[in-house]
Design a protein around this motif. Structure first.
Motif, short mmCIF file in Angstrom:
data_model
loop_
_atom_site.label_atom_id
_atom_site.label_comp_id
_atom_site.label_asym_id
_atom_site.label_seq_id
_atom_site.Cartn_x
_atom_site.Cartn_y
_atom_site.Cartn_z
N ILE A 81 0.86 -1.18 0.00
CA ILE A 81 0.00 0.00 0.00
C ILE A 81 0.89 1.23 0.00
O ILE A 81 1.83 1.34 0.80
CB ILE A 81 -0.93 0.00 1.22
N VAL B 81 -2.16 -1.16 -4.22
CA VAL B 81 -3.20 -0.29 -3.67
C VAL B 81 -2.55 1.03 -3.32
O VAL B 81 -1.47 1.06 -2.71
CB VAL B 81 -3.86 -0.91 -2.42
N THR C 88 -8.19 7.04 -4.28
CA THR C 88 -7.76 5.75 -3.77
C THR C 88 -7.94 4.73 -4.89
O THR C 88 -8.99 4.70 -5.54
CB THR C 88 -8.59 5.33 -2.55
N ALA D 210 -6.90 0.63 -6.72
CA ALA D 210 -6.38 -0.74 -6.64
C ALA D 210 -6.20 -1.24 -8.07
O ALA D 210 -7.07 -1.02 -8.92
CB ALA D 210 -7.33 -1.64 -5.87
N TRP E 225 -5.58 -7.04 -7.45
CA TRP E 225 -6.32 -6.49 -6.32
C TRP E 225 -7.55 -5.71 -6.75
O TRP E 225 -8.43 -5.44 -5.95
CB TRP E 225 -5.39 -5.64 -5.45
N GLU E 226 -7.62 -5.36 -8.01
CA GLU E 226 -8.82 -4.67 -8.52
C GLU E 226 -10.05 -5.55 -8.35
O GLU E 226 -11.13 -5.09 -7.97
CB GLU E 226 -8.61 -4.29 -9.98
N VAL F 119 -11.87 -5.66 -4.82
CA VAL F 119 -12.62 -4.51 -4.30
C VAL F 119 -14.11 -4.84 -4.36
O VAL F 119 -14.66 -5.07 -5.43
CB VAL F 119 -12.33 -3.24 -5.12
N ILE G 153 -11.60 -3.77 0.39
CA ILE G 153 -10.92 -4.86 -0.30
C ILE G 153 -11.14 -6.17 0.45
O ILE G 153 -10.91 -6.24 1.66
CB ILE G 153 -9.41 -4.55 -0.41
#
Length: 317
Positions: A48, A77, A135, A137, A141-142, A145, A163
């Motif tokens: 992150i 992220v 913010t 991702a 990681w998309e 969400v 997430i």
């Protein structure tokens, strides 16, 4: 200045997004750099990234360059504050498409990205809008969400991605807390002209928002430019941290890493505040050298979370 990938990072900004105001440039004096480069992310960890970017210009390649450099450094992220950009639905869609194109050019294959941005509703000043957050991702990681939201009062103070991690949800909240400038509440979409401190009001509303996330059994990561240091923290800042049960992950992991995060200041005003369970699985935290990934007069803050251990319920210590 060279980063881990061997690229030379030179300031791209030579003119402010606000007409007539000098911006951060190659000539801007910065103290001698003492921070070490950011380590490479390990497999099985979520990186992150947070930074006050001091404005985004949508009419240049700056946005694509930001996305490309974050991707190259294993960032999945991210939170960007003080974007100084009017995040209309059309602007969000355009930036997402441009980001996907940049990721395709960098990786050679399709890579998705989702973003949640915040700006003040009803703005009539064009593309430039002071403050704001984004913010995002990307990559694998998309798809994790499961929901996103902005400032419930449409004042551009924060944006959130939620997430999915096995057994819990991680709420990543990017916050920009303005400097202390009294304003009328009327400009904050209310029905009174009472003078308030927007800096204090942001923490009051954010505290309520974070508590609601925690009550819903979500873990929380707050990425914030607080515009005040840990040493000079106001009562409001202390109450926010303690009543929400958050910890400063960089302070916990390395109490000697408390360098200034603003080039024109002497104190750390950027923070990554997390719930205790997130802290248990934080394997790496770092305050990066200036301009390592994104050109700005603020340092980036990086946190790696061992999500594999988190999903397995095994502690990192």
């Amino acid at each position: 200045m060279k980063g881990l990938t061997g690229h030379t990072y030179l300031p791209k900004r030579t003119q402010s997004t606000l007409t007539g105001e000098a911006a951060f440039t190659a000539e801007t004096p910065i103290r001698e750099e003492t921070q070490t480069p950011t380590a490479t992310r390990r497999e099985g960890e979520l990186r992150i990234f947070y930074q006050n970017v001091n404005g985004i210009k949508s009419n240049s390649r700056e946005w694509e360059d930001m996305i490309t450099e974050m991707s190259r450094r294993g960032i999945e992220v991210f939170g960007l504050s003080e974007t100084n950009f009017n995040w209309t639905p059309t602007a969000v869609s355009t930036c997402r498409n441009r980001a996907m194109r940049a990721l395709y050019q960098e990786k050679g294959k399709r890579s998705n990205i989702t973003i949640q941005a915040s700006s003040c509703a009803g703005w009539e000043g064009g593309q430039y809008q002071p403050g704001g957050t984004c913010t995002g991702a990307m990559g694998n990681w998309e798809s994790r969400v499961n929901s996103k939201s902005g400032d419930p009062e449409n004042m551009g103070r924060w944006s959130t991605l939620r997430i999915q991690i096995k057994g819990t949800v991680l709420s990543v909240i990017t916050v920009y807390r303005v400097c202390k400038t009294p304003v009328t509440l009327e400009s904050w979409n209310t029905k009174t002209d009472k003078k308030v401190d927007p800096k204090e009001r942001t923490l009051q509303d954010l505290k309520k928002y974070v508590k609601e996330e925690i009550e819903k059994k979500r873990e929380v990561v707050v990425l914030i430019d607080a515009n005040e240091s840990i040493d000079s923290r106001t009562e409001e800042m202390n109450q926010f941290i303690h009543e929400c049960g958050l910890v400063d992950t960089h302070l916990i992991k390395d109490p000697y890493d408390e360098v200034e995060t603003y080039a024109r200041g002497k104190e750390k005003i950027g923070f990554v505040l997390v719930t205790p369970r997130v802290q248990q699985y934080t394997s790496y935290s770092h305050i990066a050298p200036y301009n390592e990934t994104i050109i700005s007069d603020h340092r980036a803050l990086i946190v790696d979370i061992d999500y594999k251990l988190m999903e397995a319920g095994e502690l990192t210590y």
